[in-house]
Every structure is written in structure tokens, then in C-alpha cells.
Enzyme design. Sequence first.
Site, PDB file in Angstrom:
ATOM      1  CB  ALA A  49      -2.795 -15.430 -27.025  1.00 17.73           C
ATOM      2  CG  ASN A  50       2.116 -15.137 -29.126  1.00 13.11           C
ATOM      3  OD1 ASN A  50       1.836 -14.440 -28.155  1.00 13.11           O
ATOM      4  ND2 ASN A  50       3.038 -16.090 -29.090  1.00 13.11           N
TER       5      ASN A  50
ATOM      6  CG  ASP B  33       3.083 -17.542 -32.745  1.00 14.57           C
ATOM      7  OD1 ASP B  33       2.956 -18.565 -33.452  1.00 14.57           O
ATOM      8  OD2 ASP B  33       3.487 -17.575 -31.572  1.00 14.57           O
TER       9      ASP B  33
HETATM   10  O1  RIB Z   1       5.329 -19.345 -30.711  1.00  9.12           O
HETATM   11  C1  RIB Z   1       5.725 -18.804 -29.491  1.00  9.12           C
HETATM   12  C2  RIB Z   1       4.825 -19.276 -28.393  1.00  9.12           C
HETATM   13  O2  RIB Z   1       4.956 -20.674 -28.260  1.00  9.12           O
HETATM   14  C3  RIB Z   1       5.118 -18.719 -27.019  1.00  9.12           C
HETATM   15  O3  RIB Z   1       4.467 -17.520 -26.757  1.00  9.12           O
HETATM   16  C4  RIB Z   1       4.741 -19.877 -26.103  1.00  9.12           C
HETATM   17  O4  RIB Z   1       3.680 -19.573 -25.236  1.00  9.12           O
HETATM   18  C5  RIB Z   1       4.423 -21.047 -27.001  1.00  9.12           C
HETATM   19  O5  RIB Z   1       3.072 -21.222 -27.192  1.00  9.12           O
END
Ligand code: RIB
Length: 287
Positions: free
Chosen positions: A44-45, A237
Site C-alpha cells: 500500500a505504501n 517504500d
Molecule cells: O515498510 C514499512 C511497512 O512495513 C510498514 O508500513 C508496515 O506495515 C510493514 O509492512
Amino acid sequence: MTTPLIAVLGSINMDLVTTTATRPAPGETVLGRGFAMVPGGKGANQAIAASRAGGQTMFLGAIGTDVFAPRLRAVLTESLVDTTGLRTIDGPSGIATIVVDDTGENTIIVVGGANTAMTELTDADRTAIAAADILVCQLEIPLETVTAAARHARAHDTTVILNPSPVQHLSEELWEHVDVAVVNTGEAGQLGGLLDRVPHVVVTLGAHGARHRGPDGAETTATGPTVEVVDTTGAGDTFTGALAVHWGQGPATALRFACTAGSLATTALGASASIPWRTEIDAVLPG
Ligand code: RIB
């Protein structure tokens, strides 16, 4: 630049974030400073980062039916991410327990929840991947699905960007279908031999920016602006999503843009909450 079509396949989690002066040692109890619930998940990020950076982005993933699910869906739509590929699985959404200390460093434990139900691609996923310019994947959903997606992308000339995190052993078949690997220095060390497996390797170097090595051995480096770091969660991300948006313009441009986006993502608490929009990136992008 024409707007790239980006499909991001991966996880979505609710991040339960505790801030503290120092992270506790094993067996130790410390008093924290604060607590927040912030949507996150590497997939999602990366989708939010690509969309906010200007890519036309679709997210292929899964949320549960719990109290967190509506907020997880909402953060995607608020970020202009296409959610037609977001399925709902009966049960809990993914959860990440995150502790952030005063230096902005974190520790993260992920419980997969609905993400673990991503055991196969749907026909709609395959259509989206085939139509995309770039497929972006990470490793918080079952590996067979990531491998199937990469194979399908390669068959349809869709460029595959893999962020192999959380780091784990991957099959040769998956590596064969990856065009670009994005790793931090720790992941690069653990995976080893990346340059022999993948045409393009991008290593993120924290405050020191990032380095790209292409199939001809040529190296490119870039750095982002100097910022006051609050929380590094999601910075990698953000880098990956932003890199995907500009990959078509070549590594030098893509790295410059991604480093700037990644740096800005460290300036506020929480993964999705700190991901910059295109106008914010452009405002500080070095000329
Ligand atoms: O990379 C950061 C992410 O790692 C966080 O948002 C957490 O949910 C994990 O997936």
C-alpha cells in the site's frame, strides 16, 4: 513525460505505532511517548507513493472485514489509487506493530491477516498487470503469487520492480523475471550476488541517497535533501513507488526523484501519512 500505468501487488496493514525515547532491550519495560494508528503495509505504501508522485496506479491486495478495513480502503482512494483490484477477505486485516525511537529508527512485526489470502492472481489482476507499464512487488504476500505476477508481467512486456522485503530466500524463477531490484544495504548483503541475477540493482543508502548499477556495469548515484528525520518507516517504500513513476526516464532522473521523495517521507510520523505528493517533491527537487 507520459503518465506511466503502474500496478502494485502487495500488502496493506494497519500500523500500530508506538514512539519511545529508546527501544526496549529484551525483557525490559520502557515508558513510551505516544501512540498512533496509521495505514501502512509495504504494498500500500508503494502504491500510495507512486500515485501521489504522479503515476496512474492500481493496487492489487486484500483487506479484512475488521474495524481497520474501512480506513485502509480510504487511504488508497484519498491518494487516488485505483482500488478495483482490492479484495475483501472475511477476517482480520494485516497488522504491523511498530516501535519508533527518538532517532527515527524503527522495529516492525507484521501479522499478515488478509494479506496471507493473496494465494493466487485473479483474471482482473492478470489483465491489470498485462496492461501496466510497470509491476511493483514486495514480499509480504505469498511468494507463489509474486512469482506468478512477475512471470505474467514478463510475458506482456511489463517491467518488474521487486523490493525483496522482508528479505527471504527467493526462487531462481522469480529472479529471472525481475528487471529491477530495490534493496537497502542490509538486504543487499543478505541476498548476495544480486548483480548476477537482475539487470538493474538499486541500493538505498539511507541519508546517503541511493546507487544504481545497470546491465552494462555503469553506476549512477543520487541523494535527497538534508532533512530532520522523525520516522524512517515507509521511506524505502516511498522511494520504490516514486522510482517506478520515473523509471521510464532513465536511472539518473528516477533516482533523483525517488531520493527526494524518500527523504521527505522521513519528516513525519507514520508510513502513509508521510508520503509526499508530486507538488511537494517538485518543490525541493534539486535542479
Ligand atoms: O515498510 C514499512 C511497512 O512495513 C510498514 O508500513 C508496515 O506495515 C510493514 O509492512
